[in-house]
Design a protein around this motif. Structure first.
Motif, PDB file in Angstrom:
ATOM      1  N   THR A  10       0.718  -1.749   0.244  1.00 32.58           N
ATOM      2  CA  THR A  10       0.211  -0.056  -0.188  1.00 32.58           C
ATOM      3  C   THR A  10       0.933   1.238   0.339  1.00 32.58           C
ATOM      4  OG1 THR A  10      -1.927   0.908   0.968  1.00 32.58           O
ATOM      5  CG2 THR A  10      -0.282  -0.164   2.814  1.00 32.58           C
ATOM      6  N   ARG A  12      -1.067   3.705   1.021  1.00 32.77           N
ATOM      7  CA  ARG A  12      -1.277   4.745   2.100  1.00 32.77           C
ATOM      8  C   ARG A  12      -0.500   4.387   3.383  1.00 32.77           C
ATOM      9  NH1 ARG A  12      -7.589   5.212   3.594  1.00 32.77           N
ATOM     10  NH2 ARG A  12      -7.609   2.733   3.938  1.00 32.77           N
ATOM     11  N   GLY A  15      -2.189   2.262   6.485  1.00 34.97           N
ATOM     12  CA  GLY A  15      -3.043   1.297   6.146  1.00 34.97           C
ATOM     13  C   GLY A  15      -3.606   0.487   7.053  1.00 34.97           C
ATOM     14  N   SER A  17      -3.665  -2.649   5.560  1.00 35.67           N
ATOM     15  CA  SER A  17      -2.552  -4.070   4.448  1.00 35.67           C
ATOM     16  C   SER A  17      -1.479  -3.587   5.172  1.00 35.67           C
ATOM     17  CB  SER A  17      -3.089  -3.680   3.518  1.00 35.67           C
ATOM     18  OG  SER A  17      -1.841  -2.853   2.417  1.00 35.67           O
ATOM     19  N   PRO A  84      -3.811  -3.492  -0.442  1.00 36.31           N
ATOM     20  CA  PRO A  84      -4.847  -3.691  -0.252  1.00 36.31           C
ATOM     21  C   PRO A  84      -5.877  -4.181  -1.665  1.00 36.31           C
ATOM     22  CG  PRO A  84      -3.494  -1.826  -1.191  1.00 36.31           C
ATOM     23  CD  PRO A  84      -2.968  -2.690  -1.129  1.00 36.31           C
ATOM     24  N   VAL A  85      -6.818  -4.515  -1.870  1.00 36.33           N
ATOM     25  CA  VAL A  85      -7.589  -4.684  -2.553  1.00 36.33           C
ATOM     26  C   VAL A  85      -8.157  -3.987  -3.687  1.00 36.33           C
ATOM     27  CG1 VAL A  85     -10.202  -5.735  -3.508  1.00 36.33           C
ATOM     28  CG2 VAL A  85      -8.277  -7.211  -1.375  1.00 36.33           C
ATOM     29  N   TYR A  86      -7.443  -3.536  -4.318  1.00 37.90           N
ATOM     30  CA  TYR A  86      -8.004  -2.145  -5.947  1.00 37.90           C
ATOM     31  C   TYR A  86      -8.914  -3.283  -6.762  1.00 37.90           C
ATOM     32  CZ  TYR A  86      -4.803   1.021  -3.451  1.00 37.90           C
ATOM     33  OH  TYR A  86      -4.274   1.990  -2.788  1.00 37.90           O
ATOM     34  N   TYR A  87     -10.471  -3.148  -7.134  1.00 32.55           N
ATOM     35  CA  TYR A  87     -11.168  -3.207  -7.567  1.00 32.55           C
ATOM     36  C   TYR A  87     -11.254  -4.182  -7.466  1.00 32.55           C
ATOM     37  CZ  TYR A  87     -12.390   1.728  -8.680  1.00 32.55           C
ATOM     38  OH  TYR A  87     -12.522   3.507  -8.978  1.00 32.55           O
ATOM     39  N   TYR A  88     -11.317  -4.429  -7.046  1.00 30.78           N
ATOM     40  CA  TYR A  88     -11.316  -6.568  -6.497  1.00 30.78           C
ATOM     41  C   TYR A  88     -10.303  -6.849  -7.324  1.00 30.78           C
ATOM     42  CZ  TYR A  88     -16.079  -5.032  -4.883  1.00 30.78           C
ATOM     43  OH  TYR A  88     -16.679  -4.901  -3.967  1.00 30.78           O
ATOM     44  N   ALA A 120      -9.810  -4.727   2.597  1.00 35.11           N
ATOM     45  CA  ALA A 120     -10.468  -4.705   1.326  1.00 35.11           C
ATOM     46  C   ALA A 120     -12.168  -3.640   2.317  1.00 35.11           C
ATOM     47  CB  ALA A 120     -11.816  -5.572   0.357  1.00 35.11           C
ATOM     48  N   ALA A 121     -12.645  -3.084   1.528  1.00 27.51           N
ATOM     49  CA  ALA A 121     -13.751  -2.288   2.688  1.00 27.51           C
ATOM     50  C   ALA A 121     -15.247  -3.824   2.327  1.00 27.51           C
ATOM     51  CB  ALA A 121     -14.173  -1.255   1.540  1.00 27.51           C
ATOM     52  N   ALA A 156     -12.642  -3.666   6.493  1.00 24.99           N
ATOM     53  CA  ALA A 156     -11.483  -2.340   6.543  1.00 24.99           C
ATOM     54  C   ALA A 156     -11.213  -1.366   5.519  1.00 24.99           C
ATOM     55  CB  ALA A 156     -10.879  -3.477   6.328  1.00 24.99           C
ATOM     56  N   ASP A 157     -11.655  -0.234   6.006  1.00 20.89           N
ATOM     57  CA  ASP A 157     -11.686   1.072   4.808  1.00 20.89           C
ATOM     58  C   ASP A 157     -10.745   1.596   5.111  1.00 20.89           C
ATOM     59  OD1 ASP A 157     -11.957   2.191   2.650  1.00 20.89           O
ATOM     60  OD2 ASP A 157     -13.984   2.548   2.460  1.00 20.89           O
TER      61      ASP A 157
HETATM   62  C1  LIG Z   1      -8.929   2.811  -6.217  1.00 23.15           C
HETATM   63  C2  LIG Z   1      -9.293   1.924  -5.115  1.00 23.15           C
HETATM   64  C3  LIG Z   1      -9.735   0.699  -5.477  1.00 23.15           C
HETATM   65  C4  LIG Z   1     -10.592   0.054  -4.270  1.00 23.15           C
HETATM   66  N1  LIG Z   1     -11.521  -1.014  -5.012  1.00 23.15           N
HETATM   67  C5  LIG Z   1     -12.224  -1.629  -3.563  1.00 23.15           C
HETATM   68  C6  LIG Z   1     -12.562  -3.085  -4.641  1.00 23.15           C
HETATM   69  O1  LIG Z   1     -12.927  -3.260  -5.440  1.00 23.15           O
HETATM   70  N2  LIG Z   1     -13.512  -3.473  -3.420  1.00 23.15           N
HETATM   71  C7  LIG Z   1     -13.372  -3.105  -1.857  1.00 23.15           C
HETATM   72  O2  LIG Z   1     -13.478  -3.543  -0.758  1.00 23.15           O
HETATM   73  N3  LIG Z   1     -12.919  -2.271  -1.755  1.00 23.15           N
HETATM   74  C8  LIG Z   1     -11.766  -1.273  -2.130  1.00 23.15           C
HETATM   75  N4  LIG Z   1     -11.209   0.149  -1.969  1.00 23.15           N
HETATM   76  C9  LIG Z   1     -11.269  -0.151  -0.747  1.00 23.15           C
HETATM   77  C10 LIG Z   1      -9.619  -0.636   0.339  1.00 23.15           C
HETATM   78  O3  LIG Z   1      -9.459  -1.708  -0.528  1.00 23.15           O
HETATM   79  C11 LIG Z   1      -9.807  -0.819   1.673  1.00 23.15           C
HETATM   80  O4  LIG Z   1     -10.197   0.824   2.328  1.00 23.15           O
HETATM   81  C12 LIG Z   1      -8.152  -1.165   2.106  1.00 23.15           C
HETATM   82  O5  LIG Z   1      -8.604  -1.903   3.348  1.00 23.15           O
HETATM   83  C13 LIG Z   1      -7.049  -0.561   2.348  1.00 23.15           C
HETATM   84  O6  LIG Z   1      -5.730  -1.061   2.215  1.00 23.15           O
HETATM   85  P1  LIG Z   1      -5.164   0.183   2.334  1.00 23.15           P
HETATM   86  O7  LIG Z   1      -5.318   0.588   4.165  1.00 23.15           O
HETATM   87  O8  LIG Z   1      -3.911  -0.817   3.137  1.00 23.15           O
HETATM   88  O9  LIG Z   1      -4.301   1.062   1.633  1.00 23.15           O
HETATM   89  C14 LIG Z   1     -10.792   0.458  -2.971  1.00 23.15           C
HETATM   90  C15 LIG Z   1     -10.049   1.695  -2.708  1.00 23.15           C
HETATM   91  C16 LIG Z   1      -9.512   2.366  -3.931  1.00 23.15           C
HETATM   92  C17 LIG Z   1      -7.903   3.717  -3.459  1.00 23.15           C
END
Ligand SMILES: Cc1cc2nc3c(=O)[nH]c(=O)nc-3n(C[C@H](O)[C@H](O)[C@H](O)COP(=O)(O)O)c2cc1C
Length: 179
Positions: A10, A12, A15, A17, A84-88, A120-121, A156-157
């Motif tokens: 990440t 962030r 964050g 992860s 982190p999960v980004y767009y699944y 993931a959120a 987790a968001d």
């Molecule tokens: C560009 C982007 C895409 C994301 N896509 C998803 C997603 O597809 N599904 C989901 O559940 N969360 C999604 N999220 C939310 C993050 O996965 C979630 O906040 C995660 O805990 C972030 O981890 P980090 O704090 O380690 O960066 C997305 C966030 C970002 C910034």
């Protein structure tokens, strides 16, 4: 005692992860392993250009942090990917890192085990399916290497939310189980 490399994917700071990565590290160090955590936001990481010259020379033509990192990856016993999960799927940063490991494809590498820590959120564990599939697909390209454990930090968001989930303790216990 194992030589563990954790890749914190990440960008962030602080964050979710990253929090799982630190929990894994804490557990693994308590179990007397040697742990090296590398944050992708702190290195110079270019995209793979797909020239495949690494398959002839074992080296990458690009000049960036991966030149120093490849031997570190190659000589680790265990590799932990935190994303982190980004767009699944896995984050683009992690995907770029895995693409850049192509010089290790077909080589006699030391690593035999991977772990995946993902957040993931979304509150459904199926939100991780694309990420697990992508990481498993990478691992399957390396003979005798397996994905030994996955922590799914769902729901987790905002920063700090993963600390309230079961995944937080799971990451610590998973780290502690590596010996
Ligand atoms: C560009 C982007 C895409 C994301 N896509 C998803 C997603 O597809 N599904 C989901 O559940 N969360 C999604 N999220 C939310 C993050 O996965 C979630 O906040 C995660 O805990 C972030 O981890 P980090 O704090 O380690 O960066 C997305 C966030 C970002 C910034």
């Amino acid at each position: 005692m194992k030589n563990i490399l954790i890749i914190n994917a990440t960008y962030r700071r602080g964050g979710n992860s990253e929090a799982l990565a630190l929990q894994f590290k804490k557990g693994a160090e308590e179990a007397c392993n040697a742990v090296n955590l590398i944050s992708l936001r702190e290195i110079d990481l270019k995209f793979c250009i797909g020239c495949l010259s690494c398959q002839k020379t074992g080296k990458c033509v690009l000049k960036d942090s991966m030149n120093e990192l490849l031997p570190v990856v190659r000589n680790a016993d265990v590799i932990v990917l935190a994303t982190p999960v980004y767009y699944y799927s896995m984050s683009g940063q992690l995907k770029t890192f895995l693409d850049r490991l192509n010089p290790l494809y077909g080589q006699d590498n030391k690593f035999k085990e991977f772990y995946l820590l993902a957040t993931a959120a979304d509150t459904e564990k199926s939100a991780m399916d694309g990420t697990v599939k992508g990481v498993q697909g990478f691992i399957d390209c390396f003979e005798g290497v397996k994905l030994s454990g996955v922590v799914c930090g769902v729901g987790a968001d905002a920063i700090g939310t993963v600390q309230n989930s079961a995944a937080f303790a799971e990451a610590y216990e998973m780290g502690k189980s590596v010996q």
